[in-house]
Scaffold this active site. Structure first.
Site, short mmCIF file in Angstrom:
data_model
loop_
_atom_site.label_atom_id
_atom_site.label_comp_id
_atom_site.label_asym_id
_atom_site.label_seq_id
_atom_site.Cartn_x
_atom_site.Cartn_y
_atom_site.Cartn_z
N ARG A 1 0.85 -1.20 0.00
CA ARG A 1 0.00 0.00 0.00
C ARG A 1 0.88 1.24 0.00
NH1 ARG A 1 -1.15 -3.83 3.64
NH2 ARG A 1 -3.26 -4.66 3.73
N ARG B 1 -19.76 -17.27 -5.78
CA ARG B 1 -20.35 -16.22 -6.60
C ARG B 1 -19.61 -14.90 -6.38
NH1 ARG B 1 -26.52 -14.96 -5.38
NH2 ARG B 1 -26.21 -13.44 -7.04
N ASP C 1 -29.35 -13.32 -9.67
CA ASP C 1 -29.71 -14.72 -9.53
C ASP C 1 -30.27 -15.17 -10.87
OD1 ASP C 1 -28.94 -14.73 -6.94
OD2 ASP C 1 -30.96 -14.52 -6.10
N GLU C 2 -30.28 -16.49 -11.08
CA GLU C 2 -30.73 -16.96 -12.39
C GLU C 2 -32.20 -16.66 -12.63
OE1 GLU C 2 -30.47 -21.17 -12.48
OE2 GLU C 2 -31.56 -21.42 -10.61
N ASP C 3 -32.98 -16.53 -11.53
CA ASP C 3 -34.40 -16.30 -11.72
C ASP C 3 -34.82 -14.86 -11.43
OD1 ASP C 3 -33.69 -16.58 -9.13
OD2 ASP C 3 -35.30 -17.96 -8.56
N GLU D 1 -24.96 -15.73 1.65
CA GLU D 1 -23.83 -15.04 1.04
C GLU D 1 -24.15 -13.58 0.77
OE1 GLU D 1 -25.88 -16.81 -0.60
OE2 GLU D 1 -26.21 -15.92 -2.57
N ASP D 2 -25.44 -13.31 0.47
CA ASP D 2 -25.82 -11.93 0.18
C ASP D 2 -25.81 -11.07 1.43
OD1 ASP D 2 -27.85 -13.46 1.14
OD2 ASP D 2 -29.31 -12.94 -0.41
N ARG E 1 -31.06 -17.73 7.92
CA ARG E 1 -30.66 -16.35 7.70
C ARG E 1 -30.66 -15.55 9.00
NH1 ARG E 1 -30.39 -15.31 2.20
NH2 ARG E 1 -30.91 -13.12 2.13
#
Lengths: 741, 737
Positions: free
Chosen positions: A432, A544, A560-562, A648-649, A696
């Site tokens: 750094r 992910r 997401d896929e959906d 994870e979210d 969750r």
């Protein structure tokens, strides 16, 4: 008559002359002053007539050919190691870099505790911090750095914590190697009356991470000065700074304060004995007491009674909260607890500790956060601090908070900063720079392995005067096998690829089935990359957020896929993200709350007036967070995510909020970002499962305990397009589709 | 002591002598005339007038000699260095002690000499030039005063640091040139130093040295014993450098005045790595050649030209396999340039490389880089341990392209600011010492390290800490009013319903009319205070009144009656999340008018916002302070004179200092009070709009940039327009009026 007239005239003339003379004399003096002043502006260093004839300081050939000496550089370097040892240690000569070049990189090993070994609370915390850090190893063979199991914090022989016979013991360690690659933590050295830097054992070539280091004994670029912290200092998380708002004018009730012991005799007493001189009882409160130790009355002087009395009149905490500046004079040793206390209290420290090597001075620009006074000039301190303008007070005060939260609020941070500084030295070309250490969010959250380029980070755009890139990469997390062309993911691909800001799409394949062939996917106007997120064939939910090398843009759209979204929703969210590149900007809001009954954190997906989480099923964020997620967070948390295929979210939100101290941003009206599952569906989505929700809840608690505090912050607004649902022609609206959602 | 022989009796000492001479001359003349007149017996009136005339003449004469003197001074100034007085050093003259390695500012430096100083600037004294010779008359230095040292001293004497008053000086600079140790006789130079009248163990003395040490072992610091003197040295190693006491300076390259290398745009260059040094140790050269073999064309390894004769030509030429290249021009053709240590650590090549905008790859273990106390070399160079020379190519390849470009720019900027002349080197050194003595006035990291282009575009917000202030202190509403009492009272009544309102301030801008009696005002639950102003100025609304005790200020016009209490409270909540921005209701936009080639103000229904009107806006009280005391140029007066655009000025100010766009809250509504007619309401007038466009152009030219940021979003409550029970919403009443 004539004669008289003549005499009168002559007399007059004489008078005039005398007057003139004196006047002239005065003139002369005045002129003297004037010319004197002129003398300062005039050129006192002559411009020589023969300036151009003067010889150069060195011949050009001499400057270019100074290599003459015949010594072999390699031999010279080797001989250094023999010369520059002990008190002249530097990384080049006293550190074995080869140990850190292995596969495992920078690893820290702790000597196992010996039987019956008593370790002080503070040292225990230090060891815990190392063990929990991502650099810990239990295998000494892969270690680059070693930490002793013996408590070396308190080396005052009069102290109860003092550990005897350290010298003999460390010499018996096969790994000791004269201290090479060792780091020794110490808070107190020396003893009454001189409190020298002596640790009571030979540290040899070990790096000292020591409080109250003196600049003369400090081995630059080798030792590390750490702050003095109390045994109550929290292990992790730690209290926030006390500054909650920037009042204007920034002055507080008191200008300057000090309240503490004064030593009547011995080292450090001079400074503290003089402190009463600046006390005025009004805006400068400088209080000392003689009352400490057993036999203070023996040395008592005439001021003691008066001082002791005055001392009782003010409360330390009250002063700390209400003072603009806080004196931090040296104690017996150079550093004192007051330093961290005032830093946390946003009371700008005024240091009176000559020769103190400030904590982490290698990397921290202290003159932006403290006023460095001089013990010799104590009486100038009041006028100095009075002269500090309001802009500077505001800046200094905010910086105390920034530094406190970045490096000092917990033992974890102090230890990690120490390790990171050493690591930066070891891998100096991947380290750094000073800017990273001193700008928000602080050096610990900047991982130079990601990049050493400032513009690659989400936090520095404004400081650099640039704005984030105009394109994004969509990362779609695919968990179900590809069976039909009408699957939601197909629709999503179409929607995303239509955005003019989309530069590439990455499908992260995380299904039990192997990823389908490229030909199974529809043709796309942008590059489509399929990445296998599975490890050894099993699903890795945390993958992910792996720092996929394929992501070329700063912005990542995580899907997401959906997920169901419109192209214009994507475009709008991207626009908003470009204004807030350090935050998560997206659609599905969630919230956390404190459950007073369960005494635990709760998680809710209900519609509420505020939110603190934006799910990463439809959100933009900076790609650097992928790197932080995968390398900064401990593997235990990522393992939890993989085990449960969940949370994870939430973890990503924890991470980003802990970096920014700010909430995420929800855009536009859409809250439902997935189609409700149909009853005929072959496989129900995991989030319909009630167990999924309980998990969750638990996640929130687990994450909060790892962070040591609750980083999530609530927000009460969402950002809509400017003309959203306004009574104006749809034709005028750029994001008219959003109103149909 | 013979050292006290001074030729420099210029200045004050000269004046009395000259004056006496003229005075005697004058007295004689005057007396002769007077006596003559008296003798001839002319009337006393004549005599008196003569006396008066004499008086005037004397008065005038008093001044004349000085101009004569200063021209004499001027001619004195133009002298040769060879006229400097000769000082003979006795054999037995004392020698200072060798430098003490433990010296630090608090132990070896006398701060009392610098004192408290409101300007926070140290005073520097330069000793007059003397030519020191030993007992047999041999000079102590083979070159005497060098051109570079002369340039350095005259730059210092031209600067604000300089004083000619020894007694007021904090830092002393000997005129003994020790830039190059090779030309010095060590023992005699040390004796000469000790003979300086204020030497006092070297306390507060500063020596400049660029080439330390001599063969065969080349010490890394000046070998001249110097007691406690500070050393600005050009080749320190970590073992000789006293951190926080000495200053590491560059080795000046005289080529920089000879060759003009224009700045080149950063970007990829023909070669990736270039090595241009001629005296590289064999071992290094072997390793470099191996690298060249591995990586081919990307590397260019230059050396001396064997066929050229010695002298200037060889200094400016480099060769590779018989091909001749111009030095230092060739440096501009490479992205990275190798700077290896020679016998000394400091290399003049570093300066050439920086000038060429080539990123230096510095391989000199233990070297303290020039001005490393303040300069962040990681942003301008790559430092590689000598041992890792073989890995150089891989290491450099791993640096992102954009970073290389930044480094090229940074390197060039470092050269321009800190390396380019002896003046730059001298001033930087003094500034560093100044920063240590007055640390509370020290330059910041950004000031030292940001090149002008970054300084110009970047922002360092004064409210940079991400804070969400607590709700509890609430906000202070500041209502600007002139005489629309009825509307004002309605506004007050509306605002008073907002839960977080802490105080109401009415800025009464009408000097001809008194505000209504207290009993007539609406009854409100919070303190209400009327502040009468001395002049009807728009900027009064932005004055940082002491009465504003909260951080948050709501500026509101006396005709804004269409905002609901929910909207206002929501605005305050949004402000809490953006305390460094303007958070307001009506949004406006600036546009670039391509036809006219200038900025245009837009109040139509647009998809974008770059300003919010301060007729109804929340902001931090700090901006009041900025507006009142720190507004650039004549903007403030301009606004007051035109009675317009105070809101645009505020938007410029905030955007400029924070680099952020304002936040517009809640849906759009017609911001016009139903009662007022088009003539009355200021903002409807057509000419008014033209004027506002002019304001934008005017302000953009004063700020020399367009700071406003355009965004496409506004803030609404989370559940705005959602299908959700209204009574459960925090802010149900949004957009209703």
């Amino acid at each position: 008559m004539q004669a008289r007239k003549k005499y009168v005239l002559l007399g007059l003339c004489m008078c005039c002359w005398l007057l003139l003379y004196y006047w002239g004399g005065l003139q002369e003096r005045l002129l003297g002053l004037i010319t004197h002043k002129r003398g300062e502006v005039a050129r006192p260093w002559p411009s020589w007539l023969d300036r151009d004839l003067l010889p150069g300081y060195a011949d050009q050939a001499e400057l270019q050919n100074d290599g003459g000496s015949g010594d072999s550089p390699r031999q010279r370097r080797q001989s250094w190691a023999g010369i520059y040892k002990d008190s002249r240690c530097r990384m080049d000569t006293c550190f074995d870099f080869a140990r850190c070049q292995g596969q495992s990189g920078f690893r820290v090993y702790i000597y196992p505790p010996e039987k019956g070994e008593r370790v002080s609370e503070s040292y225990h915390k230090i060891l815990t911090s190392v063990v929990e850090s991502r650099y810990y190893t239990s295998d000494p063979r892969e270690a680059c750095l070693f930490v002793l199991g013996i408590d070396t914090l308190d080396r005052d022989q009069l102290s109860t914590q003092f550990v005897p016979n350290v010298d003999e013991r460390i010499r018996g360690y096969p790994l000791w190697n004269d201290g090479r690659n060792h780091v020794i933590f110490n808070l107190y050295s020396g003893t009454w009356p001189n409190y020298t830097e002596d640790l009571g054992f030979n540290v040899g070539q070990a790096i000292l991470a020591k409080a109250s280091l003196n600049t003369e004994h400090f081995r630059p670029g080798f030792d590390i000065s750490i702050p003095l912290f109390s045994k109550e200092h929290p292990q992790k998380g730690g209290e926030r700074g006390w500054l909650v708002r920037n009042t204007v004018p920034p002055r507080r009730k008191y200008l300057l304060m000090f309240k503490g012991k004064r030593y009547l005799t011995g080292i450090g007493s001079d400074t503290r004995n003089a402190l009463h001189h600046i006390h005025n009882g009004k805006d400068i409160v400088s209080l000392t007491t003689c009352r400490h130790g057993k036999d203070w009355e023996k040395h008592k002087d005439t001021r003691c009674d008066h001082d002791n009395q005055e001392y009782e009149r003010f409360d330390y905490q009250e002063l700390l909260h209400n003072s603009t500046f806080c004196l931090v004079p040296r104690g017996r040793r150079l550093g004192s607890f007051r330093f961290l206390e005032s830093l946390q209290a946003a009371c700008i420290p005024v240091l009176l500790s000559n020769g103190w090597e400030l904590p982490f001075s290698d990397v921290i620009q202290w003159n932006q956060a403290v006023i460095e006074g001089d013990e010799r000039l104590l009486l100038q301190v009041p006028s100095t601090v009075r002269a500090v303008g309001i802009d500077r007070v505001l800046a200094l005060r905010q910086r105390t908070q920034m530094l406190w939260e970045a490096y000092f609020s917990s033992v974890d941070k102090i230890v990690l900063t120490t390790l990171e500084i050493i690591k930066d030295r070891v891998y100096s070309h991947i380290s750094r720079n000073k800017f990273m250490w001193n700008a928000l969010p602080g050096g610990l959250l900047v991982l130079p392995e990601y990049s050493t380029h400032l513009a690659h980070y989400p936090f520095y755009y404004l400081n650099l005067g640039i704005s984030p890139g105009q394109e994004f990469t969509a990362v779609i997390h695919a968990t179900s096998p590809l069976v039909s062309q009408s699957q939601p993911i197909m629709k999503l691909l179409q929607v995303v690829s239509k955005s003019k800001y989309c530069s590439q799409i990455i499908i992260l394949w995380n299904s039990e089935k192997p990823p389908p062939h490229r030909s199974k996917w529809p043709p796309m106007p942008v590059p489509l990359i399929i990445t296998d997120g599975r490890r050894k064939g099993s699903i890795q939910t945390s993958s992910r957020f792996l720092p996929h090398a394929a992501i070329e843009t700063e912005a990542v759209l995580s899907l997401d896929e959906d997920t169901v979204l419109l192209t214009s929703e994507i475009d709008f969210a991207f626009h908003v993200w470009r204004s807030f590149p350090e935050r998560i900007v997206g659609y599905p809001p969630r919230s956390h709350f404190w459950d007073p009954v369960k005494k635990a954190w709760g998680y809710t997906s209900k519609w509420t007036n505020e939110y603190s989480i934006v799910l990463t099923g439809a959100a933009f964020y900076h790609r650097y967070y992928h790197h932080l997620f995968s390398h900064y967070l401990p593997s235990s948390l990522r393992a939890l995510v993989d085990r449960t295929s969940n949370c994870e979210d939430i973890l990503m939100n924890f991470l980003v909020s802990s970096v920014t101290n700010l909430p995420p941003i929800k855009v536009a009206q859409r809250k439902q970002y997935k189609e409700m599952p149909t009853l005929q569906g072959t496989k129900t989505a995991p989030w319909v499962n009630p167990e999924h929700f309980t998990q969750r809840q638990e996640c929130v608690s687990t994450f909060a305990s790892w962070f040591g505090y609750m980083p999530l912050v609530h927000s009460q607004f969402r950002l809509d397009p400017v003309l959203f649902k306004d009574h104006v022609s749809v034709l005028r609206k750029r994001y008219k589709d959003l109103e149909r959602v | 002591m013979c050292a006290s022989v001074k030729y420099g009796s210029r200045g004050p000492a000269l004046i009395p002598r000259m004056k006496t001479k003229y005075r005697i001359y004058y007295i004689t003349l005057f007396s002769v005339v007077l006596l003559g007149l008296i003798a001839t017996g002319i009337y006393y009136i004549t005599l008196f007038s003569v006396v008066l005339l004499g008086l005037i003449a004397t008065g005038m004469f008093q001044f004349w000699p000085h101009s004569i003197e200063s021209s004499a001074e001027w001619s004195l100034d133009r002298r040769s260095v060879h006229d400097a007085p000769l000082v003979r050093i006795p054999m037995s003259s004392p020698i200072p002690e060798r430098g003490d390695l433990s010296c630090r500012m608090h132990t070896c430096f006398d701060v009392y000499r610098c004192g408290y100083n409101p300007k926070n600037k140290i005073k520097v004294y330069i000793y007059p030039l003397q030519r020191f010779v030993d007992e047999v008359g041999v000079p102590i230095s083979s070159t005497g005063l060098s051109r570079e040292y002369n340039d350095l001293l005259s730059a210092i004497s031209d600067s604000d640091f300089y004083t000619d008053d020894v007694s007021r000086a904090c830092l002393f600079i000997p005129s003994i040139d020790v830039l190059n140790q090779n030309s010095l006789r060590i023992r005699e130079t040390a004796q000469a130093l000790a003979m300086l009248p204020r030497w006092d163990k070297g306390m507060n003395h500063l020596l400049f040295n660029m080439l330390p040490g001599g063969p065969p072992d080349y010490n890394t610091a000046l070998d001249v014993p110097r007691d406690r003197a500070l050393l600005a040295g050009g080749g320190f190693s970590t073992w000789t450098y006293r951190q926080g006491y000495d200053v590491s300076i560059p080795v000046y390259s005289p080529l920089s005045v000879e060759v003009d290398l224009p700045e080149r745009q950063p970007g990829p260059r023909r070669y990736f790595i270039l090595s241009s040094q001629t005296a590289i140790h064999r071992e290094y050269r072997v390793e470099l050649e191996r690298l060249k073999e591995e990586n081919g064309e990307a590397l260019l390894l230059l050396d001396k030209c064997s066929n050229l004769s010695q002298g200037l030509a060889s200094v400016r030429k480099r060769c590779y396999k018989g091909q001749v290249y111009d030095y230092p021009q060739i440096l501009q053709e490479s992205s990275f340039c190798v700077v290896l240590r020679g016998a000394r650590l400091g290399q003049a090549t570093l300066s050439d490389v920086l000038q060429a905008g080539c990123v230096p790859v510095i391989m000199a273990d233990s070297y303290i880089l020039p001005f490393s106390e303040v300069l962040d070399w990681k942003r301008a160079s790559v430092v590689i341990p000598e041992e890792k020379l073989p890995e150089m190519y891989t290491i450099l390849k791993s640096i992102p392209h954009r970073q290389v470009e930044e480094m090229q720019r940074q390197a060039r900027w470092f050269w321009e600011a800190y390396f380019s002349s002896m003046k730059a080197i001298g001033m930087t050194t003094l500034q560093i010492i100044n920063d240590r003595i007055y640390p509370y006035a020290a330059l910041t990291y950004e000031e030292w390290n940001n090149p002008p282009v970054v300084k110009w575009t970047s922002v360092n917000s004064p409210l940079f800490l991400p804070l969400i202030p607590p709700r509890s202190p609430g906000f202070t509403a500041v209502v600007l009013t002139y005489d629309r009492i009825e509307s004002l009272f309605r506004v007050i009544t509306e605002i008073s319903k907002v839960p977080s309102l802490a105080k109401l301030l009415v800025v009464w801008n009408n000097q001809n009319k008194s505000p209504p009696e207290e009993s007539l005002w609406p009854k409100v639950a919070v303190p209400l205070k009327v502040l009468r102003t001395k002049e009807n100025k728009l900027s009064n609304r932005f004055f940082p009144f002491d009465e504003i005790e909260t951080e948050a200020v709501l500026a509101i016009d006396d005709d804004i009656i269409m905002l609901t209490s929910d909207e206002l409270q929501f605005g305050y909540e949004v402000w809490r999340e953006f305390p460094d921005r303007l958070v307001g209701y009506p949004g406006r936009l600036h546009l670039w008018d391509h036809e006219m080639g200038k900025w245009k103000y837009e109040s139509e229904w647009t998809n974008e916002v770059s300003m919010v009107l301060t007729g109804a806006a929340f902001y931090h009280k700090y901006f009041n302070y900025l507006y009142t005391y720190k507004m650039p140029g004549d903007i403030k007066n301009w606004v007051d004179a035109h009675m317009n655009c105070e809101d645009i000025a505020m938007n410029f100010l905030v955007a400029n200092i924070t680099g952020k766009a304002p936040i517009k809250v809640t849906p759009r509504k017609k911001f016009k009070c139903p009662e007022c007619t088009a003539i009355d309401g200021l903002s409807l007038d057509q000419t008014h709009m033209v004027e506002r466009s002019e304001c934008i152009n005017k302000f953009a030219s004063v700020f020399a940039t367009m700071p406003l940021k355009v965004v496409e979003h506004r803030a609404d409550p989370v559940l705005y327009k959602d299908d959700f029970p209204e009574k459960l919403k925090s802010f149900p009443n949004i957009g209703s009026l």
